[in-house]
Scaffold this motif. Structure first.
Motif, mmCIF file in Angstrom:
data_model
loop_
_atom_site.group_PDB
_atom_site.id
_atom_site.type_symbol
_atom_site.label_atom_id
_atom_site.label_comp_id
_atom_site.label_asym_id
_atom_site.label_seq_id
_atom_site.Cartn_x
_atom_site.Cartn_y
_atom_site.Cartn_z
ATOM 1 N N SER A 221 0.831 -1.212 0.000
ATOM 2 C CA SER A 221 0.000 0.000 0.000
ATOM 3 C C SER A 221 0.860 1.255 0.000
ATOM 4 N N ALA A 222 1.989 1.174 -0.701
ATOM 5 C CA ALA A 222 2.935 2.291 -0.676
ATOM 6 C C ALA A 222 2.729 3.244 -1.846
ATOM 7 N N LEU A 223 2.010 2.789 -2.892
ATOM 8 C CA LEU A 223 1.921 3.593 -4.112
ATOM 9 C C LEU A 223 0.654 4.433 -4.163
ATOM 10 N N SER A 224 0.788 5.607 -4.745
ATOM 11 C CA SER A 224 -0.388 6.421 -5.008
ATOM 12 C C SER A 224 -1.260 5.733 -6.060
ATOM 13 N N THR A 225 -2.565 5.804 -5.862
ATOM 14 C CA THR A 225 -3.477 5.239 -6.860
ATOM 15 C C THR A 225 -4.244 6.342 -7.588
ATOM 16 N N LYS A 226 -3.813 7.588 -7.384
ATOM 17 C CA LYS A 226 -4.470 8.717 -8.068
ATOM 18 C C LYS A 226 -3.838 8.867 -9.446
ATOM 19 N N ASN A 227 -4.303 8.013 -10.368
ATOM 20 C CA ASN A 227 -3.630 7.894 -11.661
ATOM 21 C C ASN A 227 -3.923 9.043 -12.625
ATOM 22 N N ASP A 228 -5.003 9.756 -12.374
ATOM 23 C CA ASP A 228 -5.440 10.719 -13.378
ATOM 24 C C ASP A 228 -5.659 12.101 -12.767
ATOM 25 N N PRO A 229 -4.930 13.116 -13.164
ATOM 26 C CA PRO A 229 -3.819 13.058 -14.121
ATOM 27 C C PRO A 229 -2.540 12.597 -13.432
ATOM 28 N N PRO A 230 -1.657 11.935 -14.154
ATOM 29 C CA PRO A 230 -0.436 11.390 -13.546
ATOM 30 C C PRO A 230 0.404 12.449 -12.835
ATOM 31 N N SER A 231 0.431 13.645 -13.406
ATOM 32 C CA SER A 231 1.309 14.685 -12.853
ATOM 33 C C SER A 231 0.876 15.132 -11.456
ATOM 34 N N LYS A 232 -0.381 14.815 -11.066
ATOM 35 C CA LYS A 232 -0.879 15.290 -9.772
ATOM 36 C C LYS A 232 -0.751 14.226 -8.675
ATOM 37 N N ALA A 233 -0.240 13.040 -8.999
ATOM 38 C CA ALA A 233 -0.283 11.926 -8.038
ATOM 39 C C ALA A 233 0.677 12.116 -6.872
ATOM 40 N N SER A 234 1.880 12.595 -7.166
ATOM 41 C CA SER A 234 2.883 12.725 -6.099
ATOM 42 C C SER A 234 2.727 14.085 -5.437
ATOM 43 N N LYS A 235 2.310 14.089 -4.183
ATOM 44 C CA LYS A 235 2.001 15.363 -3.517
ATOM 45 C C LYS A 235 2.553 15.369 -2.095
ATOM 46 N N PRO A 236 3.870 15.416 -1.986
ATOM 47 C CA PRO A 236 4.504 15.384 -0.672
ATOM 48 C C PRO A 236 3.991 16.496 0.241
ATOM 49 N N PHE A 237 3.836 16.162 1.510
ATOM 50 C CA PHE A 237 3.457 17.079 2.580
ATOM 51 C C PHE A 237 2.043 17.627 2.434
ATOM 52 N N SER A 238 1.271 17.082 1.479
ATOM 53 C CA SER A 238 -0.120 17.508 1.341
ATOM 54 C C SER A 238 -1.014 16.647 2.229
ATOM 55 N N ARG A 239 -2.142 17.206 2.602
ATOM 56 C CA ARG A 239 -3.075 16.480 3.460
ATOM 57 C C ARG A 239 -3.617 15.236 2.748
ATOM 58 N N ASN A 240 -3.815 15.333 1.437
ATOM 59 C CA ASN A 240 -4.408 14.224 0.687
ATOM 60 C C ASN A 240 -3.382 13.318 0.023
ATOM 61 N N ARG A 241 -2.132 13.356 0.491
ATOM 62 C CA ARG A 241 -1.105 12.476 -0.114
ATOM 63 C C ARG A 241 -1.509 11.027 0.140
ATOM 64 N N ASP A 242 -1.245 10.162 -0.850
ATOM 65 C CA ASP A 242 -1.720 8.782 -0.692
ATOM 66 C C ASP A 242 -0.697 7.754 -1.153
ATOM 67 N N GLY A 243 0.564 8.136 -1.205
ATOM 68 C CA GLY A 243 1.569 7.153 -1.580
ATOM 69 C C GLY A 243 2.565 7.740 -2.560
ATOM 70 N N PHE A 244 3.650 6.981 -2.797
ATOM 71 C CA PHE A 244 4.648 7.499 -3.737
ATOM 72 C C PHE A 244 4.368 7.006 -5.134
ATOM 73 N N VAL A 245 5.061 7.625 -6.097
ATOM 74 C CA VAL A 245 4.988 7.186 -7.491
ATOM 75 C C VAL A 245 6.333 6.558 -7.834
ATOM 76 N N ILE A 246 6.299 5.301 -8.255
ATOM 77 C CA ILE A 246 7.531 4.576 -8.566
ATOM 78 C C ILE A 246 8.168 5.185 -9.820
ATOM 79 N N ALA A 247 9.493 5.277 -9.790
ATOM 80 C CA ALA A 247 10.165 5.952 -10.900
ATOM 81 C C ALA A 247 11.561 5.400 -11.103
ATOM 82 N N GLU A 248 12.134 5.771 -12.244
ATOM 83 C CA GLU A 248 13.474 5.308 -12.620
ATOM 84 C C GLU A 248 14.425 6.496 -12.700
ATOM 85 N N GLY A 249 15.693 6.209 -12.541
ATOM 86 C CA GLY A 249 16.656 7.292 -12.633
ATOM 87 C C GLY A 249 18.053 6.843 -12.289
ATOM 88 N N ALA A 250 18.990 7.736 -12.541
ATOM 89 C CA ALA A 250 20.383 7.488 -12.169
ATOM 90 C C ALA A 250 21.030 8.822 -11.862
#
Lengths: 429, 400
Positions: A221-250
């Motif tokens: 239950s770690a991931l955000s399920t607010k898929n639409d729109p994708p850009s709004k899913a990751s909302k750190p420190f917000s009251r309605n935050r609901d999980g992280f968005v998995i991502a890739e990087g280096a």
């Protein structure tokens, strides 16, 4: 060593002379910083595999023509090579010439991927009866699948990078879960402080957006399920935050003793002045309610840097209810009232959580913040959580005078690592 | 600053030879054939499984045990033995400043779930679909954390309260070399006083066998000692093992009145590309940096049996005779199997036990590679050769 090259504890000062980064926002510092400073999101619907039936269908993936079909091993290796190449170029170190120091590389676990298992099973079934694994072992015995062995060797990404960049000695592969990137940097700092080397190449990479990866984090239950729109899913420190968005990087850094960097006239992008870590003994995925481990890691980094306050916090800020709350309380415990006057942002609002790579990717962004005097925003901070009264850099980037930055990384499994970056001016004062 | 003395003040071993230091000393001292060998369950691959272990002796809570796969239980158990052996166990102040360095590989897959998925569908596309439908119900949410490499360290912190710092190194055998080397260097340089360091392997796993057989690394024939496998192309026999050590600065150990098993003189590692002759040359270069004086030299070899690297290591070791060393070689892999990430820590642990007792172990090989030690046991060279990558040497000395 002359005293201007030593810190308050008489250890060699450690400079950063090269940086490279790849995220869902783009390749290289330029594309990434443009995106970050303008509040853009790299989160998109997953197209790599069908997502019907998944509660979460978005991620910050990296798609490249070179790595089709997708393989976590190939993609993680490739983006690590890109980030390191960029870092070496900035440090004015020629690619292909031996790098005068060790490699510390944080990598995701090497695992079987389903297309490989499926191949093995199909081939094995044509020559052997019995259980699924007996069939796959029979296929492996033919030697026809030997090329896949590298996908399963934990040493393979590190060895590939060691060979490519001709680093010295045994390359070290590190995993402290979501703190790994910071740990890789800490290892390099420690080696330079010990006087073992003048330089270290520290990098981290992760490219594990695949069905099983998504299933695992969904089950926690770690991931955000607010898929639409994708850009709004990751909302750190917000009251309605609901999980992280998995991502890739280096991300990659060239670390160098300040003495060596200045002797060869390298550009000083900033210094790593503090490292702190503290392991948790409470739970496999939750931190101790009293926050002692996270507090210990932050305090350790601040004490190591000899600072009581910082100018800015690059938060771990995953956007899970638990993390952001614990991070706030821990910051408050260490920084006290000064936290009210300390701007905070989470890069993860735009690039998602790059997991193993996060500490290194966010180190690059912290150093760019230091260099440019621009605090990247936390996007999607539409409903501030009243219980986490922070000076979040909301929506838009903010100009600021920054000489010291705290960057936090906290991992599943209870491993926490924090870094302090300082400007040359601050470090020499 | 002069490097600080690094002592080994705790050893925790669990393997197919049994559990604890006394049993390992006795079994290694007696020599002979392996104690536990299973040549049928995973035929044609022999493995060295553990005997019966009452994990609740070191992992009292059933809820903790349930959250771990066997490799984690083995590691948490062995680390508990090491902490108890060094007098750190149940001392919150000391445990709070004890640093953890773990050498880990992949976690364990649920092979029954994998089989269920693979048996139900054929094509890759369908496999993904089923993975999506089956995995969510078949995987217990917390147990998949057993697949993360760093969760062995996480479990050690939770069960034994080791909390100063925690780092997990990966890279098969190299992880074990790096772990010991990193702990040693941090203590020598004053970056930490006391460390718990080691690794664990569960050999009796089809998914582990499959991973290593893809690269043709396993020995698929009836048991032979490590040095005798070259005739059939070489290969390793996996052995379940947990091997943890407590490393400590001399000052820190003396302040709490602990006697050492041995002193670590140095740990050196490298990673060559393994062209023909590379591994021998790498070992020779590392050895020259150790400044080992001439005379009898006991060697605890981490040779796996995989070729050609096992022959290359042997070439280096036998070449030491020409440089004035009378080497007495023992490959612990012959007795307890190859424990990959845990293998170098196990070699260092066994060497420490031998140095403390003053008796080196018995030869156990029919090819006359292993010969009696001439003279007194005052130092042990521990070697590690990765089956694919990595070379490591540690020099341990007796503390009078």
């Amino acid at each position: 060593m002359a005293s201007q090259y030593l810190d308050r504890k008489s250890r060699p000062l450690v400079a950063v002379t090269g940086m490279g980064v790849v995220t869902s926002l783009g390749r290289g510092k330029e594309e990434n910083w443009l995106g970050l400073a303008s509040g853009s999101s790299g989160i998109r619907p997953i197209t790599r595999f069908p997502t019907d039936g998944f509660k979460t269908t978005i991620a910050g993936t990296i798609e490249t023509p070179e790595t089709q079909p997708y393989s976590a091993y190939e993609l993680a290796s490739e983006i690590a090579e890109d980030a390191i190449t960029e870092a070496l170029q900035q440090a004015r170190l020629e690619i292909g010439r031996p790098f005068a120091g060790p490699l510390y590389i944080a990598t995701p676990p090497s695992e079987f991927e389903w297309p490989l298992l499926s191949d093995l099973y199909r081939h094995g079934s044509s020559i052997q009866s019995g259980s699924a694994y007996e069939r796959m072992l029979a296929a492996a015995r033919t030697g026809q699948f030997e090329a896949y062995a590298r996908h399963l060797e934990f040493a393979s990404i590190a060895s590939r990078l060691q060979e490519r960049f001709a680093t010295i000695g045994e390359p070290i592969s590190i995993c402290t879960a979501c703190a790994s990137g910071a740990t890789a940097i800490q290892m390099g700092v420690e080696a330079i402080r010990r006087g073992e080397t003048q330089m270290a190449l520290c990098a981290a990479t992760d490219a594990t957006v695949h069905p099983e990866g998504l299933v695992r984090f969904s089950l926690l239950s770690a991931l955000s399920t607010k898929n639409d729109p994708p850009s709004k899913a990751s909302k750190p420190f917000s009251r309605n935050r609901d999980g992280f968005v998995i991502a890739e990087g280096a991300g990659a850094l060239v670390l160098e003793s300040l003495a060596s960097a200045q002797a060869r006239g390298a550009q000083i992008l900033g210094l790593v002045t503090g490292c702190g870590e503290k392991a948790d003994d409470y739970h496999r995925t939750r931190s101790k309610p009293d926050g002692t481990a996270i507090i210990g890691a932050i305090r350790g980094a601040m004490e190591d840097a000899g600072l009581d306050t910082v100018d800015y916090v690059n938060a771990h800020g995953t956007s899970t209810p638990e993390n952001d709350k614990m991070e706030y309380f821990s910051l408050r415990a260490v920084l006290g009232e000064s936290l009210e006057r300390t701007p905070v942002s989470s890069n993860k609002s735009m690039i998602g959580h790059t997991l193993i790579a996060a500490g290194a990717v966010e180190a690059v962004f912290s150093l760019l913040t230091l260099a440019t005097g621009v605090l990247p925003p936390t996007i999607n901070y539409d409903e501030p959580d009243p219980e986490l009264p922070l000076d979040v850099v909301a929506h838009k980037a903010r100009p600021a005078r920054v000489n010291s930055i705290l960057s936090n990384s906290f991992g599943f499994g209870g491993q926490n690592a924090c870094l302090v970056f300082s400007s040359l001016k601050e470090a020499m004062s | 600053m002069k490097p600080r003395d690094v002592w080994i003040t705790g050893v925790g071993l669990l393997s197919s030879l049994g559990e604890g230091n006394a049993i390992h000393e006795r079994q290694m001292g007696a020599g002979g054939a392996p104690i536990r060998l299973d040549e049928t369950s995973y035929a044609p691959y022999p493995v060295h499984p553990l005997g019966d272990v009452d994990f609740s002796l070191q992992i009292p809570k059933k809820s903790d045990q349930r959250q771990m796969e066997l490799w984690q239980r083995i590691g948490v158990y062995a680390s508990g033995l090491a902490l108890a052996d060094s007098g750190l166990a149940h001392d919150p102040d000391l445990l709070g400043k004890t640093n953890l360095v773990v050498a880990a590989g992949s976690g364990e897959r649920d092979t029954a779930v994998d089989a269920k998925i693979l048996e139900s569908v054929g094509s890759a596309g369908e496999t993904e679909l089923l993975a999506k439908e089956v995995l969510p119900t078949a995987l217990r949410p917390t147990l998949f954390l057993a697949q993360l490499s760093n969760l062995l360290a996480g479990n050690i912190s939770i069960v034994h309260n080791v909390t100063a710092s925690s780092r997990t190194f990966m890279g098969e055998e190299m992880a074990g070399f790096s772990a010991i080397e990193n702990a040693y260097r941090r203590i020598a340089a004053g970056q930490g006083d006391v460390f718990l360091v080691g690794g664990a392997l569960n050999a009796a796993r089809e998914d582990l066998l499959l991973g290593y057989e893809l690269g043709k690394n396993l020995w698929p024939h009836p048991y032979l000692p490590v040095w005798s496998r070259k005739v059939d192309g070489g290969g390793f026999i996996p052995g379940s093992a947990g091997a943890f050590l407590v490393l400590e600065s001399r000052e820190h150990a003396e302040a709490r009145s602990r006697k050492p098993y041995a002193r670590i003189r140095d740990v050196l590692t490298d990673c060559c590309q393994r062209r023909p002759g590379d591994a021998t040359r790498t070992f020779e270069t590392l050895f020259s940096k150790l400044n080992v004086s001439e005379g009898p030299l006991a060697v605890m070899s981490g040779a796996s049996g995989v070729e050609p690297v096992t022959s290359e290591e042997l070439g280096f070791l036998q070449g030491l005779e020409d440089k004035g060393h009378q080497v007495a070689i023992r490959a612990h892999g012959t007795r307890l199997g190859h424990s990959v990430e845990a293998h170098f820590p196990a070699g260092v642990g066994l060497a420490a036990l031998a140095l403390a007792s003053g008796q080196f172990f018995a030869p156990s090989d029919e090819n006359w590679v292993e010969s009696p030690l001439e003279g007194e046991l005052s130092r042990v060279l521990v070697t590690g050769a990765g089956h694919w990558r990595g070379e490591g040497l540690a020099l341990l000395e007796r503390v009078e």
